[in-house]
Design a protein around this motif. Structure first.
Motif, short mmCIF file in Angstrom:
data_model
loop_
_atom_site.label_atom_id
_atom_site.label_comp_id
_atom_site.label_asym_id
_atom_site.label_seq_id
_atom_site.Cartn_x
_atom_site.Cartn_y
_atom_site.Cartn_z
N LYS A 79 42.79 32.81 34.69
CA LYS A 79 43.50 31.90 33.80
C LYS A 79 43.43 32.34 32.33
N GLU A 80 42.51 33.25 32.03
CA GLU A 80 42.34 33.72 30.66
C GLU A 80 43.25 34.90 30.32
N LEU A 81 43.95 35.45 31.33
CA LEU A 81 44.83 36.60 31.08
C LEU A 81 46.04 36.17 30.26
N PRO A 82 46.54 37.05 29.37
CA PRO A 82 47.63 36.67 28.46
C PRO A 82 48.94 36.30 29.17
N ASP A 83 49.21 36.87 30.35
CA ASP A 83 50.47 36.56 31.03
C ASP A 83 50.34 35.45 32.07
#
Length: 141
Positions: free
Chosen positions: A126-130
């Motif tokens: 959930k922390e990934l930019p996309d």
């Protein structure tokens, strides 16, 4: 104790995690149905797409190819990448914290079943930019 309906989940029964490279449906995890020692998800990767090299610190992963074909990379204990063509029925073991990546090299979507032990890597996604949520209502769930 979770409701017994949570014992049985299809990918469209849960909100999916969307990414530029595809989507992931966490069908089993502490936050989904109270699982304590592992989590699992169904991953859909369109043709020509894949996820970049990454690892899951502190967790092992099992990857099982349900359909489609791709190139699966797993780094050995010395950081040397090893890439194999994978297809339906192939099980891939990713040791704890080991870097790996998947690329769909076929003409059809890949469907992959993954298991993390211990649970947790699915929440870090959930922390990934996309990252974006695909509501189950948009999937027919």
């Amino acid at each position: 104790m979770p409701d017994t309906d949570t014992f049985f989940n299809y990918p469209n029964d849960v909100d999916n995690y969307g990414f530029d490279w595809g989507r992931l449906a966490v069908t089993l995890a502490p936050q989904v149905n109270g699982a304590k020692t592992f989590s699992a998800a169904v991953v859909h990767v369109p043709p020509g797409k894949g996820h970049d090299r990454h690892n899951h610190p502190g967790s092992e992963e099992i990857i099982f190819i349900v359909k489609g074909t791709g190139a699966q990379m797993v780094e050995d204990e010395n950081g040397v990448p090893h890439t194999k063509t994978v297809g339906p029925g192939c099980t891939v073991f990713i040791p704890e914290s080991r870097f790996h990546s998947t690329l769909n090299t076929g003409d059809e979507p890949m469907e992959i079943f993954v298991v993390y032990s211990p649970a947790g890597p699915e929440e870090l996604l959930k922390e990934l930019p996309d990252f974006h949520v695909i509501p189950k209502s948009a999937l027919g769930g």
